[in-house]
Every structure is written in structure tokens, then in C-alpha cells.
Design a protein around this motif. Structure first.
Motif, PDB file in Angstrom:
ATOM      1  N   PRO A 171      -7.324   2.401  -0.785  1.00  0.00           N
ATOM      2  CA  PRO A 171      -7.252   3.692  -0.119  1.00  0.00           C
ATOM      3  C   PRO A 171      -6.693   3.563   1.300  1.00  0.00           C
ATOM      4  N   PRO A 172      -5.609   4.273   1.628  1.00  0.00           N
ATOM      5  CA  PRO A 172      -5.149   4.291   3.019  1.00  0.00           C
ATOM      6  C   PRO A 172      -6.219   4.949   3.899  1.00  0.00           C
ATOM      7  N   PRO A 173      -6.266   4.615   5.196  1.00  0.00           N
ATOM      8  CA  PRO A 173      -7.300   5.210   6.053  1.00  0.00           C
ATOM      9  C   PRO A 173      -7.177   6.737   6.118  1.00  0.00           C
ATOM     10  N   SER A 174      -8.324   7.420   6.136  1.00  0.00           N
ATOM     11  CA  SER A 174      -8.320   8.882   6.228  1.00  0.00           C
ATOM     12  C   SER A 174      -8.045   9.299   7.663  1.00  0.00           C
ATOM     13  N   ARG A 175      -7.284  10.362   7.827  1.00  0.00           N
ATOM     14  CA  ARG A 175      -7.039  10.893   9.162  1.00  0.00           C
ATOM     15  C   ARG A 175      -6.742  12.375   9.021  1.00  0.00           C
ATOM     16  N   THR A 176      -6.837  13.096  10.124  1.00  0.00           N
ATOM     17  CA  THR A 176      -6.539  14.514  10.103  1.00  0.00           C
ATOM     18  C   THR A 176      -5.025  14.689  10.133  1.00  0.00           C
ATOM     19  N   VAL A 177      -4.482  15.426   9.160  1.00  0.00           N
ATOM     20  CA  VAL A 177      -3.035  15.626   9.142  1.00  0.00           C
ATOM     21  C   VAL A 177      -2.706  17.013   9.688  1.00  0.00           C
ATOM     22  N   ASN A 178      -1.548  17.110  10.337  1.00  0.00           N
ATOM     23  CA  ASN A 178      -1.036  18.411  10.747  1.00  0.00           C
ATOM     24  C   ASN A 178      -0.140  18.928   9.639  1.00  0.00           C
ATOM     25  N   ILE A 179      -0.197  20.244   9.398  1.00  0.00           N
ATOM     26  CA  ILE A 179       0.367  20.749   8.155  1.00  0.00           C
ATOM     27  C   ILE A 179       0.758  22.223   8.296  1.00  0.00           C
ATOM     28  N   VAL A 180       1.795  22.626   7.560  1.00  0.00           N
ATOM     29  CA  VAL A 180       2.155  24.046   7.474  1.00  0.00           C
ATOM     30  C   VAL A 180       1.965  24.526   6.037  1.00  0.00           C
ATOM     31  N   VAL A 181       1.734  25.825   5.890  1.00  0.00           N
ATOM     32  CA  VAL A 181       1.349  26.371   4.587  1.00  0.00           C
ATOM     33  C   VAL A 181       2.427  26.185   3.532  1.00  0.00           C
TER      34      VAL A 181
END
Ligand SMILES: [Zn+2]
Length: 241
Positions: A171-181
């Protein structure tokens, strides 16, 4: 009963394909960005039963992409708000909700009765638990993941092509991603299309390919992928040539 709601769709796919949709049970694990788009489309398609799994409550920062929720839902359990909204577009849908995190010890119970499992998650640890369950029970698992303008999709059909662990063993490390709808909607729509094909038998599943979407260009690329014969999850499974 669906009255006129599905008239334009049955005109396209036929009543036999529609019957298969209405008799299917699809699990959506994670009803955040991807999962809320997936669940809404599955309900609109006339899938008979959904299983929704998510331990989170709706937050204001979800509202840029999580299409099932509004300001009135902030603080409510996502699966509860989702089920209400889904019944507005499909009053006859059968929905089972689990407001808890999927783990190694509850996966069999939470996903019991499912025909197909949809990845609406944002963490790899849980994805790999589902991948292992899917291989063990021979159920299709449709992985999706998003980050910024990019999305990826992999159709896991145990015994036919690679599983998620063949490609991403750790599993790659979890992180908060920035995202558009629009990235979320595009990726979720491809996941739903793959489930639609498996359920109805229309078209051909995207087997042995990692699909990468770029919502900014936009492009959809297919990268050939192969199973790993020494994969700890699916390596022991007999595969079709
Ligand atoms: Zn594998």
C-alpha cells in the motif's frame, strides 16, 4: 416498478439487460467522491440492490465533489444521507448500509451477498483487503482512484488477468489529495461502465489494462498490464490462458 423512468434506457439496452441490472447486488465501499457518483449512477441505471459501506460523516470540505450530499447533511453519517438521496431517484431500490470501516475481520460480513464490488475508497490498506476478498470469493472488483486531474481504473476479474496486488503489492502511504469534481465524475463513470458491462453482458470488460484518465486534456489511456505469477494474493489461482 419504474414506470417511464427507464424508458429511454430500455430502448437502448433491452429488457433482458435491464432485468439483469434489477437482479444484481453491487457493493460500494466508500461513499465519498468516487463512491457517491458510482452509487448515484448505479441507482439511476436500475441496479436492484446496493450495499453501502462508509464510517464517515459528511463534512463541508466534501461538498466540492461528493454529489449525493448538501449543506443539510453536514454531520450526518454518509451512508444514511446517501441512502435517502438514492431512494429519491429510485424508490424501489434495496439498500443495505454499514456505517463502519471495512476491515480484515468484518469484510466477509459487510460484503456478503454482493455480486460486484466497487472501490470508492481513498486508502490502499482497505483496497487491498477487498482485493484479497474478491480473489478468494471469485467476485469482480472494480478499482478506482483519483488524484488532482488524474484517475485510474482497474477491473479485477479473479482468474482472468491481474489483481490489484499484482500491480500494487504494497500500500502506498495515505495522504490527503487535492481534487476537482470532474476528475471524480470521469473516473467513477468508467468504473460504472465496467460494472454495467459485467452485469448486462453488453460490450467487453477492460481486462488486462490499467485505464488512466487525465481530465485536463482530456485523455483516456489504456496501459497493458499482466498478472504476476508469484503474486501472494492471486498467484495460486488457476487462470484462463
Ligand atoms: Zn495478483
Amino acid at each position: 416498478m419504474h414506470g417511464e423512468r427507464l424508458a429511454r434506457q430500455i430502448g437502448l439496452i433491452g429488457s433482458e439487460a435491464q432485468r439483469r441490472l434489477s437482479e444484481s447486488t453491487v457493493a460500494v465501499v466508500g461513499v465519498g467522491g468516487l463512491g457517491s457518483h458510482i452509487a448515484l449512477q448505479l441507482a439511476m441505471l436500475g441496479v436492484g440492490s446496493l450495499i453501502l459501506v462508509d464510517e464517515d460523516r459528511v463534512e463541508e470540505s466534501d461538498l466540492n465533489r461528493q454529489i449525493l450530499y448538501g449543506y443539510n447533511d453536514i454531520g450526518r453519517p454518509k451512508v444514511k444521507a446517501a441512502a435517502e438521496r438514492l431512494r429519491e431517484v429510485n424508490p424501489s431500490i434495496n439498500i443495505r448500509v454499514h456505517a463502519e470501516r471495512l476491515t480484515q475481520s468484518n469484510v466477509d460480513n459487510l460484503l456478503r451477498g454482493s455480486d460486484i464490488i466497487m472501490d470508492g475508497l481513498d486508502n490502499w490498506e482497505t483496497r487491498l483487503i477487498i482485493n484479497e476478498y474478491a480473489v478468494r470469493t471469485r467476485k469482480p472488483f472494480i478499482h478506482g482512484g483519483v488524484d488532482s486531474y488524474y484517475g485510474q481504473i482497474l477491473v479485477v476479474l479473479p482468474g482472468r488477468g491481474p489483481c490489484l496486488a499484482c500491480l500494487f503489492p504494497k500500500p502506498p502511504p495515505s495522504r490527503t489529495v487535492n481534487i476537482v469534481v470532474q476528475t471524480v465524475a470521469l473516473t467513477a463513470s468508467i468504473q460504472v461502465s465496467e460494472a454495467f458491462k459485467l452485469i448486462t453482458g453488453l460490450g467487453k470488460p477492460a481486462l488486462g489494462r490499467l485505464i488512466i484518465v487525465d481530465s485536463l486534456k482530456p485523455t483516456v489511456e489504456h496501459i497493458p498490464v499482466q498478472r504476476n505469477p508469484t503474486c501472494p494474493v492471486c498467484g495460486g489461482l488457476s487462470h484462463e490462458p
